[in-house]
Design a protein around this motif. Structure first.
Motif, PDB file in Angstrom:
ATOM      1  N   ASP A 200      15.331   2.136  17.658  1.00 11.65           N
ATOM      2  CA  ASP A 200      14.189   1.239  17.852  1.00 11.65           C
ATOM      3  C   ASP A 200      14.290  -0.011  16.977  1.00 11.65           C
ATOM      4  OD1 ASP A 200      12.293   2.216  19.845  1.00 11.65           O
ATOM      5  OD2 ASP A 200      12.173   3.998  18.586  1.00 11.65           O
ATOM      6  N   VAL A 201      13.759  -1.102  17.521  1.00  8.52           N
ATOM      7  CA  VAL A 201      13.703  -2.378  16.802  1.00  8.52           C
ATOM      8  C   VAL A 201      12.240  -2.812  16.736  1.00  8.52           C
ATOM      9  CG1 VAL A 201      14.412  -4.794  16.767  1.00  8.52           C
ATOM     10  CG2 VAL A 201      16.008  -3.044  17.591  1.00  8.52           C
ATOM     11  N   PHE A 202      11.722  -2.939  15.527  1.00  6.00           N
ATOM     12  CA  PHE A 202      10.354  -3.405  15.300  1.00  6.00           C
ATOM     13  C   PHE A 202      10.398  -4.915  15.037  1.00  6.00           C
ATOM     14  CE2 PHE A 202       9.868   1.007  14.736  1.00  6.00           C
ATOM     15  CZ  PHE A 202       8.537   1.364  14.554  1.00  6.00           C
ATOM     16  N   LEU A 203       9.399  -5.623  15.537  1.00  2.00           N
ATOM     17  CA  LEU A 203       9.230  -7.027  15.167  1.00  2.00           C
ATOM     18  C   LEU A 203       7.985  -7.112  14.296  1.00  2.00           C
ATOM     19  CD1 LEU A 203      10.042  -9.973  15.287  1.00  2.00           C
ATOM     20  CD2 LEU A 203       8.767 -10.211  17.423  1.00  2.00           C
ATOM     21  N   SER A 204       8.192  -7.479  13.042  1.00  3.41           N
ATOM     22  CA  SER A 204       7.108  -7.492  12.061  1.00  3.41           C
ATOM     23  C   SER A 204       6.487  -8.882  11.957  1.00  3.41           C
ATOM     24  CB  SER A 204       7.660  -7.061  10.691  1.00  3.41           C
ATOM     25  OG  SER A 204       6.692  -7.239   9.681  1.00  3.41           O
ATOM     26  N   PHE A 205       5.169  -8.952  12.190  1.00  2.00           N
ATOM     27  CA  PHE A 205       4.473 -10.226  12.023  1.00  2.00           C
ATOM     28  C   PHE A 205       3.124 -10.067  11.330  1.00  2.00           C
ATOM     29  CE2 PHE A 205       2.538  -8.624  15.840  1.00  2.00           C
ATOM     30  CZ  PHE A 205       1.260  -9.148  15.858  1.00  2.00           C
ATOM     31  N   LEU A 206       2.649  -8.824  11.183  1.00  2.00           N
ATOM     32  CA  LEU A 206       1.387  -8.598  10.482  1.00  2.00           C
ATOM     33  C   LEU A 206       1.600  -8.740   8.973  1.00  2.00           C
ATOM     34  CD1 LEU A 206       0.009  -5.482  12.413  1.00  2.00           C
ATOM     35  CD2 LEU A 206      -0.646  -7.877  12.701  1.00  2.00           C
ATOM     36  N   PRO A 207       0.543  -9.041   8.205  1.00  2.00           N
ATOM     37  CA  PRO A 207       0.713  -9.201   6.756  1.00  2.00           C
ATOM     38  C   PRO A 207       1.139  -7.899   6.077  1.00  2.00           C
ATOM     39  CG  PRO A 207      -1.613  -9.350   7.382  1.00  2.00           C
ATOM     40  CD  PRO A 207      -0.834  -9.335   8.646  1.00  2.00           C
ATOM     41  N   MET A 208       2.187  -7.978   5.268  1.00  2.00           N
ATOM     42  CA  MET A 208       2.645  -6.802   4.542  1.00  2.00           C
ATOM     43  C   MET A 208       1.681  -6.417   3.419  1.00  2.00           C
ATOM     44  SD  MET A 208       6.671  -7.785   4.685  1.00  2.00           S
ATOM     45  CE  MET A 208       7.323  -6.463   3.682  1.00  2.00           C
ATOM     46  N   SER A 209       0.724  -7.307   3.148  1.00  5.09           N
ATOM     47  CA  SER A 209      -0.330  -6.981   2.183  1.00  5.09           C
ATOM     48  C   SER A 209      -1.229  -5.870   2.705  1.00  5.09           C
ATOM     49  CB  SER A 209      -1.195  -8.218   1.912  1.00  5.09           C
ATOM     50  OG  SER A 209      -0.415  -9.374   1.816  1.00  5.09           O
ATOM     51  N   HIS A 210      -1.206  -5.662   4.032  1.00  6.09           N
ATOM     52  CA  HIS A 210      -2.087  -4.679   4.659  1.00  6.09           C
ATOM     53  C   HIS A 210      -1.393  -3.332   4.749  1.00  6.09           C
ATOM     54  CE1 HIS A 210      -4.518  -2.711   7.812  1.00  6.09           C
ATOM     55  NE2 HIS A 210      -5.487  -3.448   7.318  1.00  6.09           N
ATOM     56  N   VAL A 211      -2.150  -2.267   4.522  1.00  2.47           N
ATOM     57  CA  VAL A 211      -1.585  -0.918   4.495  1.00  2.47           C
ATOM     58  C   VAL A 211      -0.943  -0.541   5.834  1.00  2.47           C
ATOM     59  CG1 VAL A 211      -3.721   0.261   5.171  1.00  2.47           C
ATOM     60  CG2 VAL A 211      -2.047   1.456   3.733  1.00  2.47           C
ATOM     61  N   TYR A 212      -1.446  -1.062   6.932  1.00  2.60           N
ATOM     62  CA  TYR A 212      -0.928  -0.731   8.265  1.00  2.60           C
ATOM     63  C   TYR A 212       0.535  -1.170   8.402  1.00  2.60           C
ATOM     64  CZ  TYR A 212      -0.774  -0.897  13.439  1.00  2.60           C
ATOM     65  OH  TYR A 212      -0.446  -0.752  14.762  1.00  2.60           O
ATOM     66  N   GLU A 213       0.788  -2.439   8.106  1.00  2.00           N
ATOM     67  CA  GLU A 213       2.154  -2.951   8.186  1.00  2.00           C
ATOM     68  C   GLU A 213       3.028  -2.308   7.106  1.00  2.00           C
ATOM     69  OE1 GLU A 213       5.519  -4.891   9.309  1.00  2.00           O
ATOM     70  OE2 GLU A 213       3.628  -4.831  10.403  1.00  2.00           O
ATOM     71  N   ARG A 214       2.461  -2.093   5.947  1.00  2.00           N
ATOM     72  CA  ARG A 214       3.222  -1.533   4.817  1.00  2.00           C
ATOM     73  C   ARG A 214       3.717  -0.128   5.147  1.00  2.00           C
ATOM     74  NH1 ARG A 214       1.574  -1.720  -0.568  1.00  2.00           N
ATOM     75  NH2 ARG A 214       3.336  -1.487  -2.006  1.00  2.00           N
ATOM     76  N   PHE A 215       2.861   0.681   5.793  1.00  2.00           N
ATOM     77  CA  PHE A 215       3.305   2.023   6.155  1.00  2.00           C
ATOM     78  C   PHE A 215       4.140   2.006   7.439  1.00  2.00           C
ATOM     79  CE2 PHE A 215       2.493   5.549   9.113  1.00  2.00           C
ATOM     80  CZ  PHE A 215       3.392   6.448   8.546  1.00  2.00           C
ATOM     81  N   ALA A 216       3.497   1.620   8.559  1.00  2.00           N
ATOM     82  CA  ALA A 216       4.141   1.788   9.865  1.00  2.00           C
ATOM     83  C   ALA A 216       5.246   0.771  10.123  1.00  2.00           C
ATOM     84  CB  ALA A 216       3.088   1.711  10.976  1.00  2.00           C
ATOM     85  N   GLY A 217       5.156  -0.412   9.505  1.00  2.00           N
ATOM     86  CA  GLY A 217       6.165  -1.435   9.736  1.00  2.00           C
ATOM     87  C   GLY A 217       7.278  -1.438   8.715  1.00  2.00           C
ATOM     88  N   GLN A 218       7.127  -0.649   7.640  1.00  2.00           N
ATOM     89  CA  GLN A 218       8.143  -0.621   6.594  1.00  2.00           C
ATOM     90  C   GLN A 218       8.608   0.811   6.318  1.00  2.00           C
ATOM     91  OE1 GLN A 218       9.116  -3.746   5.569  1.00  2.00           O
ATOM     92  NE2 GLN A 218       7.557  -4.464   7.019  1.00  2.00           N
ATOM     93  N   ALA A 219       7.729   1.641   5.737  1.00  2.00           N
ATOM     94  CA  ALA A 219       8.127   3.004   5.370  1.00  2.00           C
ATOM     95  C   ALA A 219       8.554   3.824   6.580  1.00  2.00           C
ATOM     96  CB  ALA A 219       6.980   3.702   4.632  1.00  2.00           C
ATOM     97  N   LEU A 220       7.777   3.772   7.649  1.00  2.00           N
ATOM     98  CA  LEU A 220       8.091   4.550   8.852  1.00  2.00           C
ATOM     99  C   LEU A 220       9.423   4.104   9.450  1.00  2.00           C
ATOM    100  CD1 LEU A 220       7.075   6.721  10.858  1.00  2.00           C
ATOM    101  CD2 LEU A 220       5.968   4.882  12.131  1.00  2.00           C
ATOM    102  N   VAL A 221       9.674   2.801   9.439  1.00  2.00           N
ATOM    103  CA  VAL A 221      10.917   2.252   9.978  1.00  2.00           C
ATOM    104  C   VAL A 221      12.112   2.747   9.163  1.00  2.00           C
ATOM    105  CG1 VAL A 221      12.221   0.118  10.369  1.00  2.00           C
ATOM    106  CG2 VAL A 221       9.793   0.207  10.942  1.00  2.00           C
ATOM    107  N   VAL A 222      12.020   2.620   7.842  1.00  2.00           N
ATOM    108  CA  VAL A 222      13.122   3.026   6.972  1.00  2.00           C
ATOM    109  C   VAL A 222      13.374   4.528   7.081  1.00  2.00           C
ATOM    110  CG1 VAL A 222      13.770   3.320   4.533  1.00  2.00           C
ATOM    111  CG2 VAL A 222      12.925   1.109   5.348  1.00  2.00           C
ATOM    112  N   ASN A 223      12.314   5.314   7.152  1.00  2.00           N
ATOM    113  CA  ASN A 223      12.448   6.768   7.201  1.00  2.00           C
ATOM    114  C   ASN A 223      13.209   7.236   8.448  1.00  2.00           C
ATOM    115  OD1 ASN A 223      11.758   9.368   5.944  1.00  2.00           O
ATOM    116  ND2 ASN A 223      10.536   9.705   7.781  1.00  2.00           N
ATOM    117  N   THR A 224      13.115   6.459   9.525  1.00  3.77           N
ATOM    118  CA  THR A 224      13.747   6.875  10.784  1.00  3.77           C
ATOM    119  C   THR A 224      15.050   6.145  11.066  1.00  3.77           C
ATOM    120  OG1 THR A 224      12.319   5.285  11.921  1.00  3.77           O
ATOM    121  CG2 THR A 224      11.598   7.557  11.905  1.00  3.77           C
ATOM    122  N   GLY A 225      15.470   5.260  10.177  1.00  2.00           N
ATOM    123  CA  GLY A 225      16.715   4.529  10.412  1.00  2.00           C
ATOM    124  C   GLY A 225      16.604   3.484  11.494  1.00  2.00           C
TER     125      GLY A 225
END
Length: 564
Positions: A200-225
């Motif tokens: 999967d390829v995510f396109l990140s545009f939401l603020p990383m200051s927000h918990v939503y992007e921080r978890f689902a757009g960063q941690a979740l992405v890294v955890n699944t490769g």
């Protein structure tokens, strides 16, 4: 096996998928790939530079910046060292930025530019431009690799990973303390609800200051490769989608609404035959998505639906929407053209993800089923209570606020009112937003506001009614959709007899579906959009009802006859 910490999570992924692309970083008009091995090495370099500043395990550091790869490098480097990272929305005014820096005791604040640096004037924290720190990181002596990784091992699951300040619709923000285990648990458990993987390829545009992007757009992405691409800006987002061709995007309803409006605006300007074909494709698509007979769907999907999917890159598997209620008409629109929209629910205090719809069991009118391992129940008054490993430790240095939010049995009281439809949770309102009319009747404003916002002519609606004999509404029109919207200024449009008649008709349509005491008896049209900059919206785009009521007190007084 679940990672012990965020640093451990990154290390595992770098060892498992060293040559897989972790990031697509903007470089001019293109995107430069970064493998997981390169990502890990870059984080090692940033961590080395952080220790040069004397930062040690447990120290709070703040990031005040727009999103991008450097934000992620700083964050992950801080996690490997056991620092408590404090994200700050770049849209916040200076007084709130200074409050967060003071309240969190941040030792260093990393700023994304000179303008943001100016917002931090007066703080005792060391102020550093991220661009300069990035240069320093290239030259800093590297920490011994074994010592650095031993530091990763020393970070425990219950150690503090971040303090995220709630944007708050009233009063000062509160710092929710989230431990490493919250992110690590969710990054594993959420896969049962959001089926993503290394392809999967995510396109990140939401603020990383927000918990939503921080978890689902960063941690979740890294955890699944998986791969995350960072959009160059909101202005370039449409073009970035075509270049990156994402398979998953995290979004908020406002993004989906704006994209829908843009498509529909283009259709309105098209020749009559194309308009008719679009309407037919939409109708057939809605029927197909609801399992109804749609004999022309195959044809209309090839002629219309395929082109709309191509505008989003052509590979989109799912759009995951959170942060606010998703209007049913918006969900219908995307589902009609073969784009899966999954609505979810969570708060800063629950590390963003509490419930989410699964693609195979998607009910867009709900926020989905609880993620495995998270307990969700309703209190007697309908308030949603949450318990589990993803719940915050508490509010930073606020024991009274913590005790008010988390009861003796460990349940976090969300303040949201909901109901279950089978296993799916439906949000019906905010507990403190309930309007109590002068006759004692209770009115839940959000469902009514959402019905109003389904109109193509209404962008925002705020209901007023506490202590009154009737319900009133402040309405922000969808100016571009109004007759003359392309030529006339908003101030002229709201005074137009044509606009007033059109909006009155839309409100009357909604009133027909409401109980007598819920009906909107009076309304006022506002001549400007709500925004973060003008104060009506939080950084997460929630309406600040108190600010709206204060700012438009004159209009409210005219509708209600009350001047207090």
């Amino acid at each position: 096996m679940e990672a012990r910490s965020l640093g451990d999570m990154l290390r595992r992924s770098a060892q498992t998928w060293p040559e897989r692309t972790a990031m697509l970083c903007p470089k001019g008009a293109e995107f430069e790939p970064l493998t997981y091995a390169q990502f890990y090495d870059t984080v090692h370099r940033y961590a080395s530079a952080l220790t040069q500043k004397g930062l040690r395990k447990g120290d709070p550091v703040a990031i005040l910046s727009e999103s991008g790869p450097e934000w992620a490098f700083l964050d992950w480097a801080g996690q490997t060292l056991g620092l408590a990272v404090v994200p700050i929305f770049p849209t916040l005014p200076p007084d709130q930025v200074l409050y967060i820096l003071e309240n969190s005791h941040a030792k260093v604040v990393f700023c994304g530019g000179d303008e943001l640096l100016q917002k931090t004037e007066g703080t005792p924290a060391e102020r550093v431009l991220i661009s300069e720190f990035t240069t320093q990181a290239q030259a800093a002596p590297l920490l011994d690799r074994a010592a650095w990784e031993a530091g990763i091992d020393a970070v425990a699951p219950d150690d503090l990973a971040t303090i995220i300040y709630t944007s708050g619709t009233t009063g000062n923000p509160k710092g929710a303390m989230l431990p490493h285990r919250a992110f690590c648990f969710l990054a594993d458990s959420a896969l049962a609800s959001i089926p993503i993987g290394p392809g999967d390829v995510f396109l990140s545009f939401l603020p990383m200051s927000h918990v939503y992007e921080r978890f689902a757009g960063q941690a979740l992405v890294v955890n699944t490769g998986a791969t995350v691409a960072y959009a160059r800006s909101l202005m370039t987002l449409a073009g970035d989608m075509l270049k990156v061709r994402p398979t998953v995007m995290l979004c908020v309803p406002r993004f989906l609404e704006a994209t829908k409006d843009k498509i529909e605006d283009g259709v309105r300007k098209a020749p009559p035959l194309r308009q008719k074909l679009f309407r037919l494709a939409l109708a057939q698509g809605v029927r197909k998505s609801r399992g109804q007979f749609a004999p022309l769907y195959g044809l209309t999907d090839r002629l219309v639906g395929a082109k709309i999917r191509e505008r989003l890159g052509g590979r989109m598997r799912m759009l995951v929407s959170g942060g606010a209620a998703l209007p049913p008409t918006v969900a219908d629109f995307y589902q009609a053209f073969g784009l899966t929209v999954l609505q979810g629910y969570g708060l800063t205090e629950t590390t963003a993800a509490t419930c989410v719809n699964h693609p195979d069991r998607n009910k867009p009118s709900t926020v989905g089923e609880p993620i495995p391992g998270i307990e969700v129940r309703l209190a007697e008054d309908g308030e949603i209570l949450v318990r589990g490993p993803s719940r915050m430790l508490g509010y930073f240095e606020m024991p009274e606020a913590t005790a008010e939010a988390i009861d003796a049995d460990g349940w976090f009281h969300t303040g949201d009112i909901g109901e279950f439809e089978g296993k799916h949770l439906k949000i019906t309102d905010r507990k403190k937003d309930i309007l109590v009319l002068g006759n004692g009747k209770n009115v839940a404003p959000q469902p009514i506001e959402n019905k109003l916002k389904e109109s193509p002519y209404i962008q925002e609606a705020v209901l007023i009614g506490d202590g009154l004999d009737w319900v009133c509404a402040l309405i922000v029109p969808q100016f571009a959709a109004l007759p003359g919207g392309a030529e006339l200024p908003p101030e002229t449009l709201v005074e137009s007899a044509e606009t007033k008649a059109l909006l009155k008709k839309e409100i009357s349509r909604v009133n027909q579906s409401l109980a007598g005491f819920e009906k909107i008896k009076k309304h006022a049209l506002l001549p400007q959009n709500f925004s973060v900059e003008t104060g009506e919206l939080t950084p997460t785009l929630k309406v600040k009802r108190r600010v709206v009521k204060e700012k438009y007190a004159a209009q409210i007084a005219e509708m209600t006859g009350k001047t207090d």
